[in-house]
Design an enzyme around this catalytic site. Structure first.
Site, PDB file in Angstrom:
ATOM      1  N   HIS A  24       1.592  37.701 -40.592  1.00  0.00           N
ATOM      2  CA  HIS A  24       1.279  36.549 -40.336  1.00  0.00           C
ATOM      3  C   HIS A  24       0.614  36.045 -38.827  1.00  0.00           C
ATOM      4  CE1 HIS A  24       5.379  36.027 -38.295  1.00  0.00           C
ATOM      5  NE2 HIS A  24       5.890  36.078 -39.501  1.00  0.00           N
ATOM      6  N   HIS A  78      18.087  37.320 -45.266  1.00  0.00           N
ATOM      7  CA  HIS A  78      16.902  36.636 -44.710  1.00  0.00           C
ATOM      8  C   HIS A  78      15.906  36.513 -45.789  1.00  0.00           C
ATOM      9  CE1 HIS A  78      13.772  34.931 -42.164  1.00  0.00           C
ATOM     10  NE2 HIS A  78      13.378  35.979 -41.731  1.00  0.00           N
ATOM     11  N   GLU A  80      12.895  35.189 -45.508  1.00  0.00           N
ATOM     12  CA  GLU A  80      11.314  35.578 -45.355  1.00  0.00           C
ATOM     13  C   GLU A  80      10.913  36.282 -46.473  1.00  0.00           C
ATOM     14  OE1 GLU A  80      10.007  36.005 -41.556  1.00  0.00           O
ATOM     15  OE2 GLU A  80       8.071  35.486 -42.046  1.00  0.00           O
ATOM     16  N   ASP A  82       8.974  38.844 -46.506  1.00  0.00           N
ATOM     17  CA  ASP A  82       8.939  40.368 -46.514  1.00  0.00           C
ATOM     18  C   ASP A  82      10.205  40.825 -46.762  1.00  0.00           C
ATOM     19  OD1 ASP A  82       9.825  38.476 -44.349  1.00  0.00           O
ATOM     20  OD2 ASP A  82       9.410  40.555 -42.917  1.00  0.00           O
ATOM     21  N   HIS A 144      15.364  35.183 -37.608  1.00  0.00           N
ATOM     22  CA  HIS A 144      14.537  34.694 -37.165  1.00  0.00           C
ATOM     23  C   HIS A 144      14.208  33.384 -37.785  1.00  0.00           C
ATOM     24  CE1 HIS A 144       9.836  34.971 -38.527  1.00  0.00           C
ATOM     25  NE2 HIS A 144       9.981  34.278 -37.222  1.00  0.00           N
ATOM     26  N   ASP A 163      15.763  41.217 -39.145  1.00  0.00           N
ATOM     27  CA  ASP A 163      14.855  41.116 -38.186  1.00  0.00           C
ATOM     28  C   ASP A 163      15.204  41.706 -36.739  1.00  0.00           C
ATOM     29  OD1 ASP A 163      12.729  40.385 -39.905  1.00  0.00           O
ATOM     30  OD2 ASP A 163      12.950  38.231 -39.332  1.00  0.00           O
ATOM     31  N   TYR A 191       7.382  43.447 -30.909  1.00  0.00           N
ATOM     32  CA  TYR A 191       8.393  42.773 -31.908  1.00  0.00           C
ATOM     33  C   TYR A 191       8.724  41.448 -31.406  1.00  0.00           C
ATOM     34  CZ  TYR A 191      10.988  41.831 -36.142  1.00  0.00           C
ATOM     35  OH  TYR A 191      11.585  41.225 -37.101  1.00  0.00           O
ATOM     36  N   HIS A 222      12.919  46.332 -40.247  1.00  0.00           N
ATOM     37  CA  HIS A 222      11.552  46.823 -39.918  1.00  0.00           C
ATOM     38  C   HIS A 222      11.768  47.986 -39.002  1.00  0.00           C
ATOM     39  CE1 HIS A 222       9.617  43.171 -41.756  1.00  0.00           C
ATOM     40  NE2 HIS A 222      10.322  42.578 -40.828  1.00  0.00           N
TER      41      HIS A 222
END
Ligand code: FEO
Length: 393
Positions: A24, A78, A80, A82, A144, A163, A191, A222
């Protein structure tokens, strides 16, 4: 493709996405991983999932350890995409699975995927027994998204941090002590700067929650898993969260016919003569996410653009708009550039620098093609700006 067992009966079943270069808008030259963890106990529990296009490979990895239908619990740290992209398929193939999620996460997940999950809403301190192990939920809102949380396993002293503590860093190794340390900490800093910077003040609150936990591993969603450098990354997070800075000066500019570049180089020369470390980036040849990685520890920023059609150049506008969203605080800034028959770029840049949260100093402008005396003045401007930076550190 057999999943890595990172602790007895705890497997990393995540995906290494070697080729993604744009997350993104954040440029990821070392790719992206979507980590997911499978805990095999009396109950079988999956923590987070992966981005949707990798679902087939992901399901195959899980099925090398347990049948998919045997999954009892799914922890949704989370929503999101991903981390949640494979949730619908898991719900389909593990029809008895129960999904543990925050209240906010539940609303987001229904918006993303429809009301198809058997949800249990959790809050701070709620626990879930897997048999020999127990999980404890630690919501970390805005690290996040509003729904974000971490999950802690006391028996293994492992924090599944989603995250937080992540890095966009693909490697076939899974642990912090198996990879290049300089790259690891650079990617962790990049990051933080690009993902968590707007919420930096919340990071220290999160660290306070985490500080009381005995920790052998922090397993983010990640990048690599922290096991040997937990103290180091926690100290870095504390410093970044507090906005700790040094006297480094970033000079970031775009140029049309070379005039603003000439000014940028003169400013850099002057600032270096004052003894501060200087880093110079031309916007059209640099990536904003790399500049922001440097900005997080820098003390100041000088942004340059010539006037184009009574305003700043598009590259400067794009960069400063990105900074406005990240909201860096406690840093000194000024605008510089060149103009012909009228100005406009400096005013535009100052407006966005102010909105981004910088403390503004008087800028510097030269008319048409900078002459030798303009460059001398620019050098002096850089020297004086650098002295102000040094005074603040
Ligand atoms: Fe890695 Fe906010 O998702």
């Amino acid at each position: 493709m057999k999943p890595t067992e990172i602790a007895p009966n705890i497997y990393d079943v995540g995906i290494i996405d070697w080729n993604t270069r744009d997350f993104h808008g954040y440029v990821t030259p070392r790719g992206v991983t979507y980590n997911s963890y499978l805990l095999v106990d009396e109950k079988i529990c999956l923590i987070d999932t992966v981005k949707e296009p990798f679902t087939e490979e992901y399901l195959l990895k899980i099925s090398k350890v347990v049948p998919l239908a045997a999954i009892d619990y799914v922890i949704v740290n989370h929503v999101e995409p991903d981390h949640s992209g494979a949730l619908p398929k898991i719900a389909e193939l593990a029809p008895d699975a129960v999904f543990y999620i925050t209240q906010q996460g539940k609303a987001e997940a229904i918006q993303h995927y429809g009301d198809r999950f058997n949800f249990v809403v959790v809050k701070e301190g709620d626990r879930l027994s897997l048999g020999k192990r127990e999980l404890c939920f630690l919501p970390l809102p805005m690290l996040h998204w509003p729904d974000s949380m971490a999950t802690y396993c006391r028996e293994e002293q492992m924090l599944f941090s989603n995250d937080a503590f992540g890095q966009h860093y693909c490697t076939s190794k899974r642990f912090d002590d198996e990879v290049d340390e300089a790259i690891l900490f650079y990617e962790a800093q990049k990051y933080f700067a690009n993902i968590l910077y707007p919420y930096a003040r919340l990071v220290n609150k999160a660290l306070q929650k985490v500080a009381s936990l005995p920790l052998k591993m922090i397993a983010p969603s990640h990048g690599v898993i922290w096991r040997s450098k937990i103290d180091s990354i926690a100290k870095k997070y504390e410093a970044w969260g507090k906005g700790a800075k040094n006297d480094t000066l970033l000079i970031v500019y775009e140029s049309m016919w070379g005039g603003t570049e000439k000014i940028a180089r003169a400013i850099a020369f002057g600032a270096a003569a004052a003894g501060v470390p200087v880093k110079v980036f031309r916007l059209n040849s640099s990536d904003a996410s790399e500049i922001v990685a440097e900005l997080i520890t820098a003390g100041g920023l000088l942004c340059g653009s010539p006037t184009l059609n009574s305003g700043m150049m598009p590259a400067a506008a794009g960069f400063l708009t990105y900074l406005k969203g990240l909201r860096p605080t406690g840093k000194l800034a000024a605008a510089f550039g060149t103009y012909g028959w009228n100005g406009g770029a400096q005013k535009d840049m100052e407006e966005l620098l102010g909105k981004a949260g910088f403390e503004l100093e008087q800028g510097f402008n030269a008319k048409w093609k900078p002459r030798q005396e303009d460059c001398s003045q620019a050098e002096q401007f850089g020297y004086e700006f650098a002295l102000k930076l040094k005074e603040r550190i």
